[in-house]
Scaffold this active site. Sequence first.
Site, short mmCIF file in Angstrom:
data_model
loop_
_atom_site.label_atom_id
_atom_site.label_comp_id
_atom_site.label_asym_id
_atom_site.label_seq_id
_atom_site.Cartn_x
_atom_site.Cartn_y
_atom_site.Cartn_z
CG ASP A 293 8.96 42.86 21.72
OD1 ASP A 293 8.34 42.49 22.73
OD2 ASP A 293 9.47 43.98 21.58
CE LYS A 295 6.61 45.21 24.38
NZ LYS A 295 7.25 45.30 23.05
CG ASP A 298 -6.64 38.48 24.81
OD1 ASP A 298 -7.54 38.25 25.63
OD2 ASP A 298 -6.82 39.06 23.73
O1 6AU Z 1 15.74 50.87 20.22
P1 6AU Z 1 14.35 51.13 19.69
O2 6AU Z 1 13.62 52.15 20.51
O3 6AU Z 1 14.32 51.43 18.23
O4 6AU Z 1 13.57 49.74 19.82
C1 6AU Z 1 13.22 49.17 21.04
C2 6AU Z 1 12.46 47.89 20.87
C3 6AU Z 1 11.13 48.01 20.16
C4 6AU Z 1 10.09 48.03 21.25
O5 6AU Z 1 8.91 47.37 20.82
C5 6AU Z 1 10.77 47.23 22.34
O6 6AU Z 1 12.17 47.37 22.17
N1 6AU Z 1 10.48 47.67 23.73
C6 6AU Z 1 10.16 46.72 24.69
C7 6AU Z 1 10.30 45.31 24.54
C8 6AU Z 1 11.55 44.72 24.17
O7 6AU Z 1 9.47 44.56 24.88
C9 6AU Z 1 9.75 47.15 25.93
C10 6AU Z 1 9.84 48.50 26.28
O8 6AU Z 1 9.58 48.86 27.41
N2 6AU Z 1 10.26 49.38 25.33
C11 6AU Z 1 10.58 49.00 24.07
O9 6AU Z 1 10.97 49.87 23.28
O10 6AU Z 1 10.97 46.84 19.39
#
Ligand code: 6AU
Length: 453
Positions: A293, A295, A298
């Site tokens: 992940d 992201k 850049d």
């Molecule tokens: O269930 P959580 O909230 O503990 O973890 C969610 C995971 C984290 C965030 O970096 C990621 O999902 N995430 C992402 C991703 C997958 O790219 C996008 C987003 O909109 N929200 C989010 O929480 O690792």
Amino acid sequence: MEKKEHFFLKIYDLGIIKFGNFTLKSGIKSPIYIDFRPIASRPDLLIKLSDLLINETNFSDFELICGVPYAALPIATALSLRTNVPLIIKRKENKGYGTERMIEGIYKKGQNCFLIEDVITSGDSLLKTIIDLEKEGLIIKDIMSILDREQGGIENIKKRGYNIKTLFRIGDILNMLNKINLLKKKELHMIQLFFKKKIKNVQEKRLSYEEKRKKLNHPIGKKLIDISLEKKTNLIFSADIMYSNKILELVNSIGDIICGLKIHADIINDFSSSFITSLKKISLEKKFLLFEDRKLSDVGYTNYLQLHYGIHKISSWADIITVHLLSGKNSIQKLNIPCNMALITISEMSSHDRLSDDNYIRNVLNISIKNPKVIGTVAQRKVDDRLLLFSPGIHFSNNKNNKKKDYIHPRKAFEKNKTDFIIVGKAIYQSKNPVLEAEKYRKEAWNAYETKL
Ligand code: 6AU
């Protein structure tokens, strides 16, 4: 009677609604056919229609007006005359000689264009027009249709991030015509049955994984679906954990329940190539894909370096990597991604105070559909069927005391957004029994998927 209804009765008298057996452009059979073309011969009604549209929209926001060819062309012309906003004309086909332009009129790149459609059914003709206008660099954000047949078109356009409004809805119109005894009972029953069935189909059904698989070209997208179907799981575990042994331990115990493991390599204090070797081994044994992940966000060359170099060497082990498109479509075009690795774009974050607006999300979705390396996206809304939808921000105890504003219940992700995969982190790794908790999420999400089929 409201001004709008009064107007509709006037155009109804022109015979714009016909009852019988019709085959629409899409091939769908319909007991009703709506044709706004006769209005073109009634300047008084064209003016009235323009004024109704002006009541709904602030035209000072627009630099151009365009109508979906050909039925909406006179309407767009009248609107342009009433608002003083310049008109452009979209051709249906290239004339094959001369300038070969698809759009006639005076315009320049970056101008904000209001688009008008007469009748919306599936939204397909509208989409074709949008794509052609966008190819010329015009910005389409706001669209108005005169009549919505309530067969999924509005939803189809909205899910791509455009604002679309309609002046009339077929359900309201039929009720009104019935109220003033303009419809035969049998006619009304037949029509209502037809529309009810269609609306239900559009709103309720979702594509199965098998159907989605057919729409995907990338082997990783297909593989993720194959794993899901085989293991009956659409759960991706987000192991946001700082120590590699803890990640390996957890993954060893829940690997059978998940179709993907997502990590943030850059938060792991003791990241090493031997950790990756062990993780890869477990992922092959227990059959799940590895997501980094990262992201990337850049410019293209920096993204390329971050993907292939540094201590993480992401491209050497990840099946999937996440990318933002803040730097534009070119930022992911020359990444030299291995053929067995795919991209997931971030269209819309799960945080409630995200900054992305509809226009940004729509652009990301359009770029995602066109890039063969992209298998899906993260968004908080239903997206095009050619993309897999990934939903983070998932928790059973969503929204309680407003503490979990960024979270939704897994069932809601499937019901409202027709998601394909849920991504769950804290709810699993912070629980007392992660295996039990992961199984609860797997079961809930799989049932939610199956009941929507
Ligand atoms: O269930 P959580 O909230 O503990 O973890 C969610 C995971 C984290 C965030 O970096 C990621 O999902 N995430 C992402 C991703 C997958 O790219 C996008 C987003 O909109 N929200 C989010 O929480 O690792």
